[in-house]
Design a protein around this motif. Structure first.
Motif, mmCIF file in Angstrom:
data_model
loop_
_atom_site.group_PDB
_atom_site.id
_atom_site.type_symbol
_atom_site.label_atom_id
_atom_site.label_comp_id
_atom_site.label_asym_id
_atom_site.label_seq_id
_atom_site.Cartn_x
_atom_site.Cartn_y
_atom_site.Cartn_z
ATOM 1 N N ARG A 1 0.797 -1.175 -0.032
ATOM 2 C CA ARG A 1 -0.083 0.056 -0.021
ATOM 3 C C ARG A 1 0.881 1.321 0.133
ATOM 4 O O ARG A 1 0.570 2.402 -0.439
ATOM 5 N N ASN A 2 2.103 1.010 0.747
ATOM 6 C CA ASN A 2 2.770 2.375 0.745
ATOM 7 C C ASN A 2 3.779 2.460 -0.444
ATOM 8 O O ASN A 2 4.556 3.623 -0.554
ATOM 9 N N ALA A 3 3.958 1.368 -1.123
ATOM 10 C CA ALA A 3 4.724 1.441 -2.460
ATOM 11 C C ALA A 3 4.338 2.233 -3.429
ATOM 12 O O ALA A 3 2.967 2.286 -3.542
ATOM 13 N N PRO A 4 4.993 2.841 -4.240
ATOM 14 C CA PRO A 4 4.597 3.420 -5.372
ATOM 15 C C PRO A 4 3.693 2.583 -6.218
ATOM 16 O O PRO A 4 3.939 1.656 -6.585
ATOM 17 N N GLN A 5 2.852 3.253 -7.174
ATOM 18 C CA GLN A 5 1.866 2.345 -7.965
ATOM 19 C C GLN A 5 2.411 1.684 -8.971
ATOM 20 O O GLN A 5 3.311 2.424 -9.717
ATOM 21 N N ALA A 6 2.070 0.542 -9.325
ATOM 22 C CA ALA A 6 2.683 -0.337 -10.312
ATOM 23 C C ALA A 6 2.428 0.419 -11.834
ATOM 24 O O ALA A 6 1.267 0.860 -11.941
ATOM 25 N N THR A 7 3.332 0.317 -12.391
ATOM 26 C CA THR A 7 3.351 0.999 -13.835
ATOM 27 C C THR A 7 3.127 -0.061 -14.888
ATOM 28 O O THR A 7 2.762 0.331 -16.087
ATOM 29 N N THR A 8 3.661 -1.311 -14.678
ATOM 30 C CA THR A 8 3.856 -2.315 -15.495
ATOM 31 C C THR A 8 2.987 -3.461 -15.576
ATOM 32 O O THR A 8 2.582 -3.635 -14.088
ATOM 33 N N TRP A 9 2.663 -4.285 -16.453
ATOM 34 C CA TRP A 9 1.910 -5.623 -16.027
ATOM 35 C C TRP A 9 2.659 -6.310 -15.349
ATOM 36 O O TRP A 9 2.267 -6.946 -14.277
ATOM 37 N N LYS A 10 3.945 -6.491 -15.313
ATOM 38 C CA LYS A 10 5.000 -7.551 -14.498
ATOM 39 C C LYS A 10 4.837 -6.919 -13.005
ATOM 40 O O LYS A 10 4.737 -7.918 -12.205
ATOM 41 N N GLU A 11 5.171 -5.750 -12.874
ATOM 42 C CA GLU A 11 5.075 -5.371 -11.325
ATOM 43 C C GLU A 11 3.786 -5.498 -10.803
ATOM 44 O O GLU A 11 3.616 -5.878 -9.676
ATOM 45 N N ALA A 12 2.351 -5.293 -11.342
ATOM 46 C CA ALA A 12 1.354 -5.553 -10.858
ATOM 47 C C ALA A 12 1.026 -7.122 -10.644
ATOM 48 O O ALA A 12 0.262 -7.505 -9.653
ATOM 49 N N ARG A 13 1.481 -7.960 -11.605
ATOM 50 C CA ARG A 13 1.506 -9.387 -11.384
ATOM 51 C C ARG A 13 2.180 -9.769 -10.149
ATOM 52 O O ARG A 13 1.652 -10.581 -9.594
ATOM 53 N N ARG A 14 3.359 -9.268 -10.012
ATOM 54 C CA ARG A 14 4.182 -9.625 -8.702
ATOM 55 C C ARG A 14 3.362 -9.285 -7.398
ATOM 56 O O ARG A 14 3.295 -10.127 -6.603
ATOM 57 N N ARG A 15 2.852 -8.090 -7.510
ATOM 58 C CA ARG A 15 1.952 -7.868 -6.188
ATOM 59 C C ARG A 15 0.692 -8.614 -5.800
ATOM 60 O O ARG A 15 0.328 -9.020 -4.725
ATOM 61 N N GLU A 16 0.148 -9.067 -7.332
ATOM 62 C CA GLU A 16 -1.020 -9.943 -7.221
ATOM 63 C C GLU A 16 -0.548 -11.050 -6.519
ATOM 64 O O GLU A 16 -1.353 -11.787 -5.699
ATOM 65 N N ASN A 17 0.432 -11.766 -6.878
ATOM 66 C CA ASN A 17 1.086 -13.168 -6.258
ATOM 67 C C ASN A 17 1.392 -12.998 -5.052
ATOM 68 O O ASN A 17 0.990 -13.965 -4.268
ATOM 69 N N ASP A 18 1.817 -11.790 -4.302
ATOM 70 C CA ASP A 18 1.980 -11.617 -3.043
ATOM 71 C C ASP A 18 0.882 -11.898 -2.280
ATOM 72 O O ASP A 18 0.745 -12.437 -1.373
ATOM 73 N N TYR A 19 -0.130 -10.992 -2.804
ATOM 74 C CA TYR A 19 -1.352 -10.957 -2.043
ATOM 75 C C TYR A 19 -1.971 -12.374 -1.937
ATOM 76 O O TYR A 19 -2.641 -12.861 -1.124
ATOM 77 N N ILE A 20 -2.074 -13.185 -3.241
ATOM 78 C CA ILE A 20 -2.403 -14.476 -3.029
ATOM 79 C C ILE A 20 -1.855 -15.450 -2.309
ATOM 80 O O ILE A 20 -2.589 -16.279 -1.466
ATOM 81 N N LEU A 21 -0.505 -15.219 -2.277
ATOM 82 C CA LEU A 21 0.218 -16.185 -0.952
ATOM 83 C C LEU A 21 -0.218 -15.869 0.296
ATOM 84 O O LEU A 21 -0.636 -16.929 1.070
ATOM 85 N N TYR A 22 -0.275 -14.891 0.787
ATOM 86 C CA TYR A 22 -0.643 -14.530 2.190
ATOM 87 C C TYR A 22 -2.311 -14.727 2.361
ATOM 88 O O TYR A 22 -2.818 -15.137 3.317
ATOM 89 N N GLY A 23 -3.001 -14.367 1.450
ATOM 90 C CA GLY A 23 -4.428 -14.741 1.544
ATOM 91 C C GLY A 23 -4.712 -15.979 1.408
ATOM 92 O O GLY A 23 -5.667 -16.354 2.086
ATOM 93 N N SER A 24 -3.894 -16.928 0.539
ATOM 94 C CA SER A 24 -4.189 -18.190 0.725
ATOM 95 C C SER A 24 -4.051 -18.765 1.950
ATOM 96 O O SER A 24 -4.898 -19.740 2.751
ATOM 97 N N MET A 25 -2.871 -18.348 2.802
ATOM 98 C CA MET A 25 -2.664 -18.932 4.274
ATOM 99 C C MET A 25 -3.870 -18.541 5.004
ATOM 100 O O MET A 25 -4.134 -19.457 5.880
ATOM 101 N N HIS A 26 -4.256 -17.277 4.989
ATOM 102 C CA HIS A 26 -5.389 -16.846 5.821
ATOM 103 C C HIS A 26 -6.774 -17.698 5.558
ATOM 104 O O HIS A 26 -7.326 -18.125 6.399
ATOM 105 N N GLY A 27 -6.969 -17.863 4.086
ATOM 106 C CA GLY A 27 -8.052 -18.712 4.057
ATOM 107 C C GLY A 27 -7.885 -20.246 4.465
ATOM 108 O O GLY A 27 -8.869 -20.946 4.872
ATOM 109 N N MET A 28 -6.704 -20.615 4.399
ATOM 110 C CA MET A 28 -6.728 -21.922 4.686
ATOM 111 C C MET A 28 -6.749 -22.260 6.284
ATOM 112 O O MET A 28 -7.329 -23.084 6.846
ATOM 113 N N MET A 29 -6.226 -21.191 6.969
ATOM 114 C CA MET A 29 -6.503 -21.324 8.526
ATOM 115 C C MET A 29 -8.014 -21.163 8.858
ATOM 116 O O MET A 29 -8.362 -21.853 9.799
ATOM 117 N N LEU A 30 -8.733 -20.230 8.164
ATOM 118 C CA LEU A 30 -10.237 -20.243 8.318
ATOM 119 C C LEU A 30 -10.851 -21.718 8.234
ATOM 120 O O LEU A 30 -11.491 -22.211 8.937
#
Length: 776
Positions: free
Chosen positions: A73-102
């Motif tokens: 959230r504090n990082a500069p906004q992504a300007t390329t598809w690759k950068e946005a894709r990396r951020r989405e993967n980070d979100y999915i990783l920790y979101g998956s862990m959260h969903g798995m714990m529930l």
């Protein structure tokens, strides 16, 4: 997103979707706290260590996921598809862990360590989290699917492992619930995608509109139905001396105009007039222009019209340069270049306006003043000194000008004075005596002490019986009488002088006989093309050899014919003779024939023109008709139609004596002309006056872009010829420098003559006789 999704969404849509995943960390923190607290409560109630393990694991996942959220959230906004894709993967990783714990929490509460409270708490917190899946994670379809699987799977498996039909059914139904959540998330994503796409289009259109709006050279404002400004461009703010367009928004036209009143730039009454004109134009849905002149000399032109969607549009621009240029041209066309007094044409316009106003029974007067022996000043001291004397006299004479006395320079050393209101002859005598007393005496011109001496002629007439031209003729007769009696005085027109009018009547009778007997002869004035120095056209001129008085000037018998209503008969004779003779000339030489104002009012001229062309066999492109400005004043619409009919025959139309009328400039774009013939009066001072030269150049430069050919009349000296050929560069030249008018056979003989301009100029410099005149 899959590769298909990558193709579906552009970068500028995909990046905002990914950014939404990290938008709200607060609600996520609250969710983690609530979920962890419920797991701890289940442990406290059941004392099962499995709940304590789940609580600890959930706490670790919360720390990791929230830290990742804050980092992205504090990082500069992504300007390329690759950068946005990396951020989405980070979100999915920790979101998956959260969903798995529930999911694990639900499985433990339902099957591993079953407890009614734990089962309700686990399913409730998971369902509550599931409702946020579509709202928080619509930007990542993969995250939505992982959340659904990680939450649905353990709950369904836990229920089905209980073994009874009821829990088995409940396990299957939970799958359907989460499928519905998946569908809802997809729907939200599609709706938002369309919204973003439309927003993108709207932003693009807004940027184009804003770019177009703010690159306009005009100021523009758009008004809402309540009269308040809702759209304004940068130029409008600049012209209104405001720093930004935001300062204009919400204001009314009245408020803007009152800024000018408050600043002393605009009078209050002018403000009310301008506002009423603009408001009327907007309400009536008609275009209307209003010219506003400010006290600082600036001029603004407002244009109002009704726009679309009930929005009124007002444009305005600074037209100061245009107004000043128009005023300069108008001044140069109306005023004498040397003295700045009204010229002949403008003086007649002033007199006509004065006569049309006031008491029609009052007396008025005209006086003609002429410098005595002025020619000797030019011959002995030179033209610059002569011009200086004219200027000095004009300066003195101008001091007498006022509301009831108008002064003009008619040309050369002749001045005209109009008295709008005269009590009687003694009153006129008093005025003229005072003028003569003020003018006479010595003046210093470039170190030369010159004595001013004048002769004058005057006439008095009652306004209702006044004809300006007749008064000028009578004043001239009185002037000639004054000169006959010794000069340096003035005379009032007397009845005895009327003998000239009686002679005029006799001349009229002789002219009628000459016209009916076809005794008028036609001669042709060569018109030389400047690029080839050959005869390109000839102007057909009418000559009258009186049986007693010899040659009569056209300046005498043409006005007589117009007065007698016989000018059309002369035109018909000239037209027929000129076309027949022109058809015999070699080299495609054309001929010009003058039409009078009466010809324009006579519809038979078109049929006569058509018949003459057929009879003579002359190619229509070789015939040109010349019309003067006086012939165009009666009915402009009818004149335009008439000229268009002439051009449809293939005949060219030229505007003769350009510049002698009061609206010459308007004719250049309003009438279907082919050529402009600049009057000889513009050439008189061209060798001595820079102003005259600039005016001549301005007329040529104004006419040529309109596709008009230019002929300069009155070329009589080599100095004039050289200035015209080197600087002004018109298309054609006409004047006595190229010879006097010739007979038809003379034109045929001279058809292939080339006027040697370079040789003429060289011999002129050496003091030799001009070959131009000799060649003709």
């Amino acid at each position: 997103m899959t590769s298909r999704r990558k193709n579906d969404y552009s970068v500028d849509v995909y990046v905002p979707f990914v950014e939404t995943l990290f938008r709200d960390g607060l609600t996520l923190s609250i969710g983690f706290a609530s979920q962890t607290l419920l797991v701890v409560l289940c442990y406290l109630k059941t004392s099962q260590p499995a709940y304590l393990v789940v609580a600890c694991a959930l706490l670790v996942v919360a720390v990791l996921r929230l830290r990742n959220m804050r980092k992205n959230r504090n990082a500069p906004q992504a300007t390329t598809w690759k950068e946005a894709r990396r951020r989405e993967n980070d979100y999915i990783l920790y979101g998956s862990m959260h969903g798995m714990m529930l999911g694990i929490f639900c499985f433990v509460g339902i099957y591993v360590a079953p407890d009614p409270f734990a089962e309700i708490a686990a399913v409730s917190v998971t369902l509550a989290s599931a409702t946020a899946i579509s709202g928080r994670n619509y930007g990542s379809p993969r995250m939505v699917m992982i959340f659904i699987i990680s939450m649905t799977g353990p709950i369904s498996v836990g229920f089905m492992l209980r073994g009874d039909p009821y829990h088995l059914t409940l396990g299957l139904l939970s799958v359907a619930l989460f499928v519905a959540i998946k569908r809802f998330a997809d729907l939200v994503r599609e709706v938002l995608f369309k919204a973003l796409s439309e927003q993108k289009k709207a932003d693009s259109l807004a940027q184009r509109f804003n770019r177009a709006l703010n690159t306009m050279s005009h100021g523009l404002v758009m008004l809402a139905p309540d009269g308040k400004i809702v759209v304004a461009n940068a130029e409008a703010a600049s012209l209104m001396a405001l720093k930004s367009t935001d300062k204009l928004l919400g204001r009314s036209i009245h408020a803007l105009l009152m800024r000018g009143v408050a600043g002393g730039m605009l009078a209050a009454k002018d403000c009310r007039f301008i506002e009423s004109q603009l408001t009327r134009a907007l309400s009536e849905g008609r275009n209307r222009k209003v010219l506003v002149s400010l006290s600082n000399g600036q001029h603004y032109e407002f244009s109002a019209r009704e726009g679309s969607q009930e929005l009124g549009v007002i444009t305005f621009e600074d037209v100061t340069a245009r107004i000043e240029a128009e005023e300069k041209i108008r001044t140069m066309a109306r005023y004498d270049s040397l003295t700045a007094l009204p010229n002949r044409a403008y003086f007649q316009e002033i007199v006509a306006e004065s006569l049309a106003a006031g008491d029609r029974n009052r007396l008025c007067g005209i006086a003609v003043l002429d410098l005595d022996d002025f020619k000797s000043v030019n011959d002995t001291l030179g033209h610059p000194i002569g011009d200086g004397l004219i200027y000095a006299v004009a300066e003195k004479l101008a001091s007498f000008s006022g509301d009831t006395i108008k002064v003009s320079r008619f040309g050369g050393d002749e001045f005209m004075v109009f008295f709008d209101h005269i009590e009687d002859e003694s009153h006129l005598a008093t005025l003229l005596d005072s003028i003569f007393a003020g003018l006479q005496g010595d003046v210093d011109v470039a170190g030369h002490a010159l004595r001013v001496q004048l002769s004058g002629g005057a006439v008095i007439s009652r306004v209702k019986d006044t004809e300006v031209d007749a008064m000028i003729v009578k004043a001239d007769l009185a002037l000639y009488k004054a000169k006959e009696l010794g000069k340096n005085d003035w005379r009032l027109f007397e009845s005895a002088m009327d003998a000239a009018f009686r002679n005029r009547q006799l001349l009229k009778a002789d002219l009628r006989v000459a016209i009916e007997s076809r005794l008028l002869r036609i001669v042709y004035q060569p018109i030389i093309a400047l690029d080839t120095m050959r005869i390109a056209h000839c102007e057909a001129l009418c000559r009258w050899d009186h049986h007693d008085m010899g040659p009569i000037s056209p300046g005498i018998f043409i006005p007589l014919a117009e007065e007698m209503g016989l000018i059309s008969e002369i035109t018909a004779h000239v037209l027929e003779t000129a076309c027949i003779e022109c058809a015999k000339w070699p080299g495609g030489i054309g001929v010009s024939v003058n039409l009078s104002a009466r010809d324009f009012r006579n519809r038979d001229i078109i049929d006569r023109l058509r018949d003459v062309l057929v009879k003579s066999g002359l190619d229509t492109s070789r015939l040109e008709l010349e019309v003067t400005e006086t012939a165009l004043l009666d009915d402009k619409a009818m004149t335009r139609r008439f000229m268009e009919e002439i051009r449809q025959l293939g005949v060219r139309v030229a505007l003769d004596d350009f510049g002698t009328g009061y609206s010459s400039l308007s004719y250049l774009h309003s009438l279907p002309l082919d050529k402009v013939k600049i009057d000889r009066s513009f050439l008189m001072d061209v060798t001595r006056s820079t102003r005259s030269l600039e005016l001549l150049k301005g007329i040529v430069n104004l006419s040529r872009p309109m596709g008009l050919k230019i002929t300069v009349e009155g070329v009589e000296t080599f100095e004039q010829f050289k200035i015209l050929s080197d600087i002004v560069k018109p298309d054609y030249l006409q004047g006595f420098l190229f010879g006097s008018a010739l007979s038809s056979s003379g034109i045929g003989t001279m058809a292939h003559t080339v006027w040697p301009s370079a040789e003429a100029d060289q011999k002129h410099k050496q003091g030799g006789r001009a070959p131009i005149a000799a060649s003709s």
